[in-house]
Design a protein around this motif. Structure first.
Motif, PDB file in Angstrom:
ATOM      1  N   LYS A 123      -5.076   7.532   2.711  1.00  0.00           N
ATOM      2  CA  LYS A 123      -4.854   8.204   1.432  1.00  0.00           C
ATOM      3  C   LYS A 123      -3.541   8.981   1.435  1.00  0.00           C
ATOM      4  CE  LYS A 123      -9.656   8.454  -0.090  1.00  0.00           C
ATOM      5  NZ  LYS A 123     -10.738   9.264  -0.664  1.00  0.00           N
ATOM      6  N   VAL A 124      -3.218   9.600   2.557  1.00  0.00           N
ATOM      7  CA  VAL A 124      -1.956  10.328   2.654  1.00  0.00           C
ATOM      8  C   VAL A 124      -0.778   9.356   2.614  1.00  0.00           C
ATOM      9  CG1 VAL A 124      -0.521  11.648   4.253  1.00  0.00           C
ATOM     10  CG2 VAL A 124      -2.842  12.387   3.758  1.00  0.00           C
ATOM     11  N   GLY A 125      -0.893   8.226   3.302  1.00  0.00           N
ATOM     12  CA  GLY A 125       0.167   7.224   3.251  1.00  0.00           C
ATOM     13  C   GLY A 125       0.415   6.752   1.834  1.00  0.00           C
ATOM     14  N   MET A 176       3.844   7.302  -0.515  1.00  0.00           N
ATOM     15  CA  MET A 176       4.526   6.158  -1.112  1.00  0.00           C
ATOM     16  C   MET A 176       4.412   6.137  -2.635  1.00  0.00           C
ATOM     17  SD  MET A 176       5.924   4.773   1.446  1.00  0.00           S
ATOM     18  CE  MET A 176       6.565   3.307   0.631  1.00  0.00           C
ATOM     19  N   GLY A 177       3.854   7.189  -3.211  1.00  0.00           N
ATOM     20  CA  GLY A 177       3.796   7.297  -4.659  1.00  0.00           C
ATOM     21  C   GLY A 177       2.695   6.498  -5.308  1.00  0.00           C
ATOM     22  N   LEU A 178       1.635   6.203  -4.553  1.00  0.00           N
ATOM     23  CA  LEU A 178       0.513   5.428  -5.064  1.00  0.00           C
ATOM     24  C   LEU A 178      -0.688   6.342  -5.277  1.00  0.00           C
ATOM     25  CD1 LEU A 178       0.939   2.488  -2.541  1.00  0.00           C
ATOM     26  CD2 LEU A 178       1.517   2.421  -4.973  1.00  0.00           C
ATOM     27  N   PRO A 179      -1.460   6.147  -6.361  1.00  0.00           N
ATOM     28  CA  PRO A 179      -2.606   7.032  -6.617  1.00  0.00           C
ATOM     29  C   PRO A 179      -3.697   6.862  -5.569  1.00  0.00           C
ATOM     30  CG  PRO A 179      -2.592   5.178  -8.153  1.00  0.00           C
ATOM     31  CD  PRO A 179      -1.310   5.103  -7.382  1.00  0.00           C
ATOM     32  N   ALA A 180      -4.089   7.974  -4.956  1.00  0.00           N
ATOM     33  CA  ALA A 180      -5.052   7.916  -3.851  1.00  0.00           C
ATOM     34  C   ALA A 180      -6.186   8.902  -4.003  1.00  0.00           C
ATOM     35  CB  ALA A 180      -4.324   8.175  -2.532  1.00  0.00           C
ATOM     36  N   GLY A 181      -6.313   9.513  -5.187  1.00  0.00           N
ATOM     37  CA  GLY A 181      -7.310  10.557  -5.328  1.00  0.00           C
ATOM     38  C   GLY A 181      -6.809  11.851  -4.726  1.00  0.00           C
ATOM     39  N   GLU A 182      -7.684  12.826  -4.693  1.00  0.00           N
ATOM     40  CA  GLU A 182      -7.260  14.163  -4.273  1.00  0.00           C
ATOM     41  C   GLU A 182      -7.992  14.689  -3.052  1.00  0.00           C
ATOM     42  OE1 GLU A 182      -6.114  16.406  -8.307  1.00  0.00           O
ATOM     43  OE2 GLU A 182      -8.165  15.610  -8.323  1.00  0.00           O
ATOM     44  N   GLU A 188      -8.661   1.222  -9.557  1.00  0.00           N
ATOM     45  CA  GLU A 188      -8.141   0.016 -10.193  1.00  0.00           C
ATOM     46  C   GLU A 188      -6.694  -0.236  -9.771  1.00  0.00           C
ATOM     47  OE1 GLU A 188      -7.337  -1.859 -14.664  1.00  0.00           O
ATOM     48  OE2 GLU A 188      -8.531  -0.029 -14.429  1.00  0.00           O
ATOM     49  N   ALA A 189      -5.884   0.825  -9.736  1.00  0.00           N
ATOM     50  CA  ALA A 189      -4.484   0.681  -9.324  1.00  0.00           C
ATOM     51  C   ALA A 189      -4.387   0.226  -7.873  1.00  0.00           C
ATOM     52  CB  ALA A 189      -3.753   2.010  -9.522  1.00  0.00           C
ATOM     53  N   ASN A 190      -5.258   0.746  -7.013  1.00  0.00           N
ATOM     54  CA  ASN A 190      -5.269   0.360  -5.597  1.00  0.00           C
ATOM     55  C   ASN A 190      -5.582  -1.129  -5.445  1.00  0.00           C
ATOM     56  OD1 ASN A 190      -7.284   1.418  -2.701  1.00  0.00           O
ATOM     57  ND2 ASN A 190      -5.326   0.379  -2.780  1.00  0.00           N
ATOM     58  N   ILE A 191      -6.614  -1.594  -6.142  1.00  0.00           N
ATOM     59  CA  ILE A 191      -6.990  -3.004  -6.062  1.00  0.00           C
ATOM     60  C   ILE A 191      -5.885  -3.882  -6.631  1.00  0.00           C
ATOM     61  CG2 ILE A 191      -8.633  -4.740  -6.883  1.00  0.00           C
ATOM     62  CD1 ILE A 191     -10.754  -2.477  -6.896  1.00  0.00           C
TER      63      ILE A 191
END
Length: 316
Positions: free
Chosen positions: A268-270, A274-280, A38-41
């Motif tokens: 995902k690493v980028g 940049m401090g954005l949630p990308a999963g693990e 949701e945060a990504n979208i």
């Protein structure tokens, strides 16, 4: 937000400009992290991208169960709430593709990107039948994706264009002669999207052919750079295009090319840097980014943000 909708045949609208392709974030236990998605979208919407393409290549389409696929489509429709078009990815084997197309229609997305058939390299007649079956199965707008096992002869495309649902063509194959043949013969009957890996790298060549849209992986973490690049192309600012190539695009692309699967895992690493949630994690067969390449990308992004701060680049 800048208006980014293009007119097709004066009545049908497909997204244009920079297209948003969210990731699918996974927790260590393998479950989808819906809050991170949701945060990504929401981030892509806030940054003014023209559309959301959910469950496609950057979303690890190939690794999702049908239940997971349904859940992320529902989430994308809910979060966008009609602000921009939502397109799903459909494809793989024909039974799976038809099920995904029906789900997409039921959930209420605006259209779908039709992926190549799984593994099998069919004749042109086989490609025609595959894309015909899928695109005629609903009334949704369809974008054909040329790459991998799906490379189209002009005559095959002419036959497919008898299907009114087919509205766009995304190229991830990269044969300039073929692209020129297609776009010069078909013209504005279709919207044309650059779908090459790290599309910014090839976009000047595509721009010269008449392509005005591309899928942007880096928009998941440095969207202001993608916007700067697009605007520089649009305005003919060759000096800025060259500077962005040197400082951002080519260095990141050099890392992306180091390992198969980095087209996804590097996004995902980028985001993480940049401090954005990308999963693990990522799902097999995609591999995670090595510590060495993580550090290289981090150094590049630190340099990029120093030279091109987001608040300056976006005017905010």
């Amino acid at each position: 937000m800048t208006e980014n909708r293009a007119t097709l045949n004066n009545k049908n609208a497909l997204p244009s400009g920079i297209l948003g392709f969210p990731i699918t974030p996974f927790r260590r236990n393998g479950q989808i992290d819906e809050q991170a998605l949701e945060a990504n979208i929401q981030f892509l919407l806030d940054e003014g991208l023209s559309s959301i393409f959910i469950g496609c290549g950057s979303g690890e389409f190939q690794s999702l169960s049908i239940e997971e696929y349904q859940s992320i489509l529902q989430l994308a429709v809910q979060v966008t709430n009609g602000r921009v078009p939502v397109f799903s990815g459909v494809g793989g084997n024909i039974a799976q593709a038809l099920e995904q197309a029906q789900l997409s229609a039921q959930i209420g997305v605006d259209g779908y990107l039709v992926m190549p058939p799984y593994l099998v390299e069919g004749e042109q007649e086989g490609l025609y039948n595959y894309y015909k079956l899928i695109t005629e199965s609903t009334e949704l707008d369809a974008v054909i994706y040329q790459r991998g096992t799906a490379v189209f002869a002009l005559e095959t495309m002419r036959r497919l264009l008898q299907i009114p649902q087919i509205k766009g063509f995304k190229d991830g194959y990269g044969n300039m002669e073929k692209n020129i043949e297609l776009i010069k013969n078909i013209g504005n009957r279709l919207s044309w999207f650059n779908g090459m890996p790290f599309a910014e790298v090839t976009m000047p060549a595509y721009w010269a052919m008449g392509f005005r849209s591309y899928s942007s992986a880096i928009s998941n973490y440095i969207p202001h750079i993608s916007r700067m690049f697009y605007t520089a192309l649009e305005q003919g600012d060759e000096a800025l295009v060259d500077e962005l190539y040197r400082e951002a695009l080519l260095p990141i692309n050099d890392i992306r090319k180091q390992r198969q699967g980095y087209a996804v895992s590097l996004i995902k690493v980028g985001m993480e840097i940049m401090g954005l949630p990308a999963g693990e994690t990522v799902r097999a067969p995609i591999v995670p980014v090595t510590p060495e390449h993580y550090q290289q990308l981090e150094a590049i992004l630190n340099n990029v943000m120093t030279k091109f701060p987001a608040r300056v680049a976006t005017g905010g």
